[in-house]
Scaffold this motif. Structure first.
Motif, PDB file in Angstrom:
ATOM      1  N   ASN A   1     -29.206 -22.834   0.757  1.00  0.00           N
ATOM      2  CA  ASN A   1     -30.343 -22.880  -0.159  1.00  0.00           C
ATOM      3  C   ASN A   1     -31.020 -21.536  -0.152  1.00  0.00           C
ATOM      4  OD1 ASN A   1     -32.432 -23.810  -1.813  1.00  0.00           O
ATOM      5  ND2 ASN A   1     -32.359 -25.818  -0.851  1.00  0.00           N
ATOM      6  N   VAL A   2     -31.511 -21.130  -1.304  1.00  0.00           N
ATOM      7  CA  VAL A   2     -32.297 -19.902  -1.355  1.00  0.00           C
ATOM      8  C   VAL A   2     -33.409 -20.107  -2.366  1.00  0.00           C
ATOM      9  CG1 VAL A   2     -30.639 -18.847  -2.950  1.00  0.00           C
ATOM     10  CG2 VAL A   2     -32.216 -17.395  -1.713  1.00  0.00           C
ATOM     11  N   SER A   3     -34.599 -19.689  -1.996  1.00  0.00           N
ATOM     12  CA  SER A   3     -35.723 -19.838  -2.904  1.00  0.00           C
ATOM     13  C   SER A   3     -36.611 -18.622  -2.739  1.00  0.00           C
ATOM     14  CB  SER A   3     -36.511 -21.105  -2.573  1.00  0.00           C
ATOM     15  OG  SER A   3     -37.294 -20.900  -1.419  1.00  0.00           O
ATOM     16  N   ASP A   4     -37.724 -18.648  -3.472  1.00  0.00           N
ATOM     17  CA  ASP A   4     -38.681 -17.575  -3.374  1.00  0.00           C
ATOM     18  C   ASP A   4     -39.218 -17.447  -1.945  1.00  0.00           C
ATOM     19  OD1 ASP A   4     -40.118 -15.630  -4.664  1.00  0.00           O
ATOM     20  OD2 ASP A   4     -41.900 -16.909  -4.777  1.00  0.00           O
ATOM     21  N   GLU A   5     -39.361 -18.586  -1.304  1.00  0.00           N
ATOM     22  CA  GLU A   5     -40.007 -18.571   0.018  1.00  0.00           C
ATOM     23  C   GLU A   5     -39.054 -18.251   1.168  1.00  0.00           C
ATOM     24  OE1 GLU A   5     -40.512 -22.032  -1.910  1.00  0.00           O
ATOM     25  OE2 GLU A   5     -42.220 -22.671  -0.710  1.00  0.00           O
ATOM     26  N   GLY A   6     -37.762 -18.440   0.969  1.00  0.00           N
ATOM     27  CA  GLY A   6     -36.821 -18.179   2.058  1.00  0.00           C
ATOM     28  C   GLY A   6     -35.455 -18.741   1.752  1.00  0.00           C
ATOM     29  N   GLY A   7     -34.743 -19.095   2.800  1.00  0.00           N
ATOM     30  CA  GLY A   7     -33.406 -19.626   2.580  1.00  0.00           C
ATOM     31  C   GLY A   7     -32.894 -20.325   3.815  1.00  0.00           C
ATOM     32  N   MET A   8     -31.793 -21.034   3.611  1.00  0.00           N
ATOM     33  CA  MET A   8     -31.190 -21.752   4.732  1.00  0.00           C
ATOM     34  C   MET A   8     -29.693 -21.488   4.730  1.00  0.00           C
ATOM     35  SD  MET A   8     -31.194 -25.809   5.344  1.00  0.00           S
ATOM     36  CE  MET A   8     -32.151 -26.355   6.676  1.00  0.00           C
TER      37      MET A   8
ATOM     38  N   ALA B   1     -37.417 -17.202   6.477  1.00  0.00           N
ATOM     39  CA  ALA B   1     -38.539 -17.110   5.549  1.00  0.00           C
ATOM     40  C   ALA B   1     -38.571 -15.706   4.967  1.00  0.00           C
ATOM     41  CB  ALA B   1     -39.843 -17.406   6.269  1.00  0.00           C
TER      42      ALA B   1
END
Lengths: 159, 128
Positions: free
Chosen positions: A96-103, A123
């Motif tokens: 997962n990747v988003s504006d706030e961070g990723g996994m 983060a």
């Protein structure tokens, strides 16, 4: 000692997955303390290797313009020893990747043998929340970490 | 569309994975921070897992609004959420029990809104 726990990438697919290797050598000082007469790769450093593999994979998504900080390790498990002479292969899959961070989901193998697996959450730290002290681009470059990406994604040395 | 029970059961397993809690701890009324021990970064982890487990995208701030109590807004005065703030909360968090919060609208009570049931409400609306 340099805080670089991967030797080079052998696969790198932007925004998807990456594979890096780490050769474990008896020349590494810490193996003589961990443990005397029984040198094994510390589990914490395998986690660091998986985090460096996954962290660079995530940082690359934003061309290293966002600071990527290891925030949480929700899951990690170890399945066996890694000893001098072994080559660790760290595989990281961007979950997962988003504006706030990723996994990322990571595994560590020696040959076909699974020795560790982890889920790691990163983060993105902004200049405000990081007190302006973090500059990911210079961090990555000053650590010469990107040098480990010089090997092309086919793993043959071609770029 | 999944039933509320189905959503709850998936939310429950999501929180067990993200927070390392036991299934009996994850009740509808359990508060994420006070009861389940969630810290700030856990909210990001929870959002990632919900997205994966429910196959949906949860834009930033939609489930857990951010910076609501930031300085310079008229939403908060003397540590209490104002009438205007409550109105805004209802818009931003239709999935939360704002009426319950309004009985004692102290800023420090805002985190009481973040319950397991709130996440289930959110997903029920989103997937409905």
């Amino acid at each position: 000692m340099r805080w670089i726990w991967i030797d080079r990438f052998v696969e790198f697919e932007k925004g998807s997955h990456a594979k890096a290797i780490k050769n474990v050598s008896l020349a590494e000082e810490h193996l003589h303390d961990h443990f005397p007469g029984f040198p094994v790769m510390p589990a914490s450093l395998m986690l660091e290797g998986m985090a460096q593999t996954g962290g660079i994979l995530l940082g690359d998504v934003n061309n290293f313009e966002r600071a990527v900080i290891l925030a949480k390790v929700p899951k990690v498990s170890y399945h066996g020893w890694v000893v001098p002479g072994d080559t660790l292969t760290y595989s990281a899959q961007l979950a997962n990747v988003s504006d706030e961070g990723g996994m990322v989901s990571c595994t560590a193998h020696v040959g076909e043998r699974l020795v560790a697996e982890a889920e790691i959450v990163f983060a993105h730290v902004t200049a405000e929340s990081g007190n302006g002290a973090i500059d990911q681009k210079s961090f990555v470059f000053s650590m010469r970490l990107l040098g480990v990406m010089d090997v092309g994604k086919a793993g043959t040395g071609s770029k | 569309m999944p039933t509320r029970d189905e959503i709850f059961s998936k939310v429950q397993s999501t929180l067990i994975d993200a927070l390392g809690v036991d299934d009996e701890d994850v009740t509808e009324s359990a508060r994420l921070s006070a009861d389940l021990g969630a810290e700030s970064i856990d909210f990001l982890d929870i959002v990632f897992r919900l997205e994966k487990n429910f196959g949906t995208k949860i834009p930033r701030g939609e489930l857990f609004p951010e910076n609501f109590a930031a300085a310079g807004t008229s939403y908060v005065s003397n540590g209490t959420v104002t009438a205007e703030g409550l109105k805004e909360l209802k818009i931003r968090m239709p999935h939360a029990d704002i009426d319950g919060f309004a009985k004692n609208p102290k800023v420090e009570n805002l985190q009481e809104l973040f319950t397991v049931g709130m996440i289930v409400n959110f997903l029920e609306r989103k997937l409905g």
